[in-house]
Enzyme design. Structure first.
Site, PDB file in Angstrom:
ATOM      1  N   SER A  20       0.688  -1.236   0.014  1.00 51.82           N
ATOM      2  CA  SER A  20       0.084  -0.026  -0.048  1.00 51.82           C
ATOM      3  C   SER A  20       0.812   1.247  -0.059  1.00 51.82           C
ATOM      4  O   SER A  20       0.380   2.557  -0.154  1.00 51.82           O
ATOM      5  CB  SER A  20      -0.955   0.026   1.211  1.00 51.82           C
ATOM      6  OG  SER A  20      -0.125   0.123   2.403  1.00 51.82           O
ATOM      7  N   HIS A  34      -3.369  -3.547  -5.471  1.00 50.78           N
ATOM      8  CA  HIS A  34      -3.592  -3.129  -3.961  1.00 50.78           C
ATOM      9  C   HIS A  34      -4.970  -3.468  -3.808  1.00 50.78           C
ATOM     10  O   HIS A  34      -5.840  -2.422  -4.052  1.00 50.78           O
ATOM     11  CB  HIS A  34      -3.167  -1.789  -3.703  1.00 50.78           C
ATOM     12  CG  HIS A  34      -3.327  -1.210  -2.563  1.00 50.78           C
ATOM     13  ND1 HIS A  34      -3.677   0.151  -2.219  1.00 50.78           N
ATOM     14  CD2 HIS A  34      -3.453  -1.858  -1.222  1.00 50.78           C
ATOM     15  CE1 HIS A  34      -3.819   0.251  -0.792  1.00 50.78           C
ATOM     16  NE2 HIS A  34      -3.622  -1.030  -0.304  1.00 50.78           N
ATOM     17  N   GLU A  66      -6.319  -0.812  -6.313  1.00 49.54           N
ATOM     18  CA  GLU A  66      -5.476   0.323  -7.121  1.00 49.54           C
ATOM     19  C   GLU A  66      -4.575  -0.759  -8.067  1.00 49.54           C
ATOM     20  O   GLU A  66      -3.786  -1.586  -7.570  1.00 49.54           O
ATOM     21  CB  GLU A  66      -4.807   1.081  -6.155  1.00 49.54           C
ATOM     22  CG  GLU A  66      -5.832   2.093  -5.568  1.00 49.54           C
ATOM     23  CD  GLU A  66      -4.886   2.902  -4.537  1.00 49.54           C
ATOM     24  OE1 GLU A  66      -5.196   4.254  -4.471  1.00 49.54           O
ATOM     25  OE2 GLU A  66      -4.213   2.418  -3.826  1.00 49.54           O
ATOM     26  N   ASN A  78      -4.118   6.056  -0.153  1.00 42.84           N
ATOM     27  CA  ASN A  78      -3.200   6.417   0.908  1.00 42.84           C
ATOM     28  C   ASN A  78      -2.419   7.664   1.061  1.00 42.84           C
ATOM     29  O   ASN A  78      -2.175   8.200   2.172  1.00 42.84           O
ATOM     30  CB  ASN A  78      -2.112   5.169   1.047  1.00 42.84           C
ATOM     31  CG  ASN A  78      -2.959   3.915   1.752  1.00 42.84           C
ATOM     32  OD1 ASN A  78      -3.939   3.761   2.148  1.00 42.84           O
ATOM     33  ND2 ASN A  78      -2.104   2.830   1.934  1.00 42.84           N
TER      34      ASN A  78
END
Length: 596
Positions: free
Chosen positions: A121, A142, A154, A192
């Site tokens: 991540s 991800h 992702e 993130n």
């Protein structure tokens, strides 16, 4: 034609790895699930069983489907078991050297055509890929936690990832029923990169005793509609994991100070306070792994006595202003049983406010949310005036006039002369310093901020803003009034943005910077935050609703007060405002709303 993946390997069977195994097996794909040791393998098997059993209990998975799912999973110790799979996804802890070792071994074990993927991540997919002799076949996939539930994936391509590998993985995501956003290899990717700056900022707010953990979390849930408050979310993610992600993003992402982990975070990790998994983080839990919060020494007393400690009796309230906010506040107080004096500058405006309040109350009756008798009683409690002198006998004044300091200061100077001693004077400002307003009076101890959210009759949050001159009695009175209105009052200091705007708008500004850098599209960024983080709206949807001019003004205020370089308004936001693209109200903002 995209290639068909018939067998997939998953390395690492923690919460994330076991969830990824479940996603593939649910969709008819055979999985080889690999761990480092027999005990770790058994823990992974138990995690998968627990998750699928819960799905059966909730009626989301048939027993036969669960059994078929388990039959598709082959558990094994060691990477050699992955010699014939079509794709491997690694889901081990976020340590670059560990991942590089695994990828070097996978490169040796797996067939030449096998795609090697990492679920990282925050780490560089590129740095992981160079541990192999096939970096063109390495990609980031991800998933978000919990993987069986969260729709977003992702897909992270490096500068050398082959286009056909990207296309194959995108097709696989569609087969899994996931929404993929494809992006380049950059620190934090989309979700993130936007989420952790906000979380870190919330920890800094808590560390500085600006507001309590409960108030910070309540503010973001009730003020922004987020599924969890930031500190509760940190506990869920794990403070050690959050620290690693922030530290990596800081080092890889241009050393933005806002990603430098707050010192408190490192101290808590060192002390073993890791969040839910250790039973203690920002909150205390029933036991390690439990989601049930239990009271501890920092839990506030929830008794009425504690709330009313030193609070003054309030029976009659004055509301000054004629806009949407003032109208909503008048309705809220009248419905809660308070006598209300509405003061506007002119009887024509009073008539408009009266009509707006009546219309809103009538809507409540039509929708079955308000009895006709209660509507009539609420209207009977309101008196309409065009002169401030009618506030001579009220117990509380709430000011909701235009956001200009000179106007508010002049008003408060007048209220100081008119109102009796002991009256609490409140401003609904969302961006101006409350202390500047307070010092226009001879009674700054009685001045407090009461920041209602729009629309006031609907939104459950009020920010109670105390200045360095506000008395404890005035703060207690404001909190007691919020409780009597059925609102949640959160107490914070007199600092630009208070809690909600100070945490929300830098996140929105970061999203604009991400778009400006051509890292991703507005649609993909909105998808990422809605599907990956459970936000009710994506940042660009929200900016268009709030108004780009309003957002820019708030961001400028935050930057001017805090002087944090990362808070400087994104040039793209300034350009759109200059061009008159202000969002929905002008039918054009980040998106074109002219046809909607």
């Amino acid at each position: 034609m995209a290639r068909e993946f018939s067998t997939v390997g998953v390395v690492g069977l923690g919460t994330m790895g076991a969830g990824i195994v479940e996603v593939f097996a649910r969709n008819g794909i055979d999985v080889v699930a690999v761990e480092i040791s027999a005990p770790a393998l058994e823990r992974g098997r138990a995690t998968l069983k627990g998750s699928t059993d819960r799905a059966v209990a909730k009626g989301k998975l048939a027993e036969a489907d669960r059994d078929a799912l388990h039959e598709r999973v082959h558990f094994a110790v060691g990477l050699d078991a992955l010699h014939s799979v079509d794709l491997v996804i690694e889901a081990v802890p976020e340590h670059l050297d560990l991942k590089q070792r695994i990828f070097a071994e996978l490169d040796r074990v797996c067939r030449p055509e096998t795609i090697l993927a990492t679920n990282t991540s925050s780490l560089s997919v590129t740095e992981i890929s160079v541990a192999t002799s096939r970096p063109n076949q390495v990609i980031g996939i991800h998933f978000f936690n919990p993987a069986p539930v969260m729709k977003l994936v992702e897909v992270v391509r490096t500068v050398v990832t082959a286009p056909e590998v990207v296309a194959d993985v995108e097709a696989l995501c569609a087969r899994l029923g996931k929404v993929d956003v494809t992006i380049n290899d950059r620190a934090g990717f989309i979700a993130n990169a936007l989420l952790f700056g906000y979380l870190n900022h919330a920890v800094a707010m808590f560390e500085s005793h600006y507001a309590t953990r409960e108030d910070i979390d309540a503010a973001m849930k009730l003020g922004c509609g987020l599924p969890m408050g930031p500190l509760a979310l940190m506990d869920l993610i794990g403070l050690d994991t959050a620290y690693e992600i922030l530290d990596t993003m800081y080092r890889r992402g241009g050393r933005d100070r806002r990603h430098a982990p707050v010192p408190l975070l490192k101290q808590m990790v060192t002390a073993g306070l890791l969040g839910r998994k250790s039973g203690r983080g920002f909150y205390t839990y029933e036991r390690p792994g439990s989601p049930v919060v239990v009271p501890d020494e920092a839990t506030p007393l929830a008794t009425d006595a504690a709330l009313a400690d030193g609070a003054r009796a309030i029976a009659k309230v004055g509301v000054v202003g004629s806009g949407t906010m003032a109208t909503g506040i008048i309705e809220v107080f009248a419905k809660a049983g308070y006598e209300v004096v509405s003061v506007t500058c002119g009887m024509e405006k009073s008539a408009k406010v009266c009509e707006a309040v009546k219309t809103s109350l009538n809507k409540g009756v039509v929708r079955g949310k308000l009895a006709e008798a209660d509507r009539d009683a609420a209207l009977g409690r309101i008196s309409w005036s065009a002169t401030l002198d009618h506030l001579a006998d009220v117990d509380l004044v709430v000011e909701a006039v235009v956001e200009e300091l000179s106007v508010k200061k002049a008003l408060f100077a007048s209220l100081d002369e008119i109102c009796k001693p002991g009256v609490v004077l409140a401003t609904t400002t969302s961006s101006l310093p409350v202390i500047d307003v307070a010092m226009a009076t001879q009674r700054p101890a009685d001045v407090v901020g009461l920041h209602f959210f729009n629309p006031a009759p609907v939104m459950p949050l009020v920010e109670v803003v105390r200045t360095i001159r506000t008395s404890p009695e005035a703060t207690a009175t404001a909190r007691a009034v919020c409780a009597a209105l059925g609102k949640t009052g959160v107490v914070c200091g007199d600092r630009s943005g208070f809690i909600v705007n100070a945490l929300l708008f830098p996140y929105l500004n970061d999203a604009v910077k991400m778009l400006e850098a051509s890292y991703s599209t507005a649609d993909d960024i909105d998808h990422a935050m809605k599907l990956g983080c459970g936000y009710p709206m994506g940042p660009f949807e929200l900016l268009d609703v709030v108004g780009l001019d309003v957002s820019l003004a708030i961001q400028r205020e935050l930057y001017l007060e805090l002087r944090e370089p990362g808070f400087a308004p994104a040039p793209l936001l300034e350009h759109l405002v200059t061009a008159g693209y202000l969002g929905r109200k002008t039918r054009r903002g980040f998106r074109d709303h002219s046809h909607r």
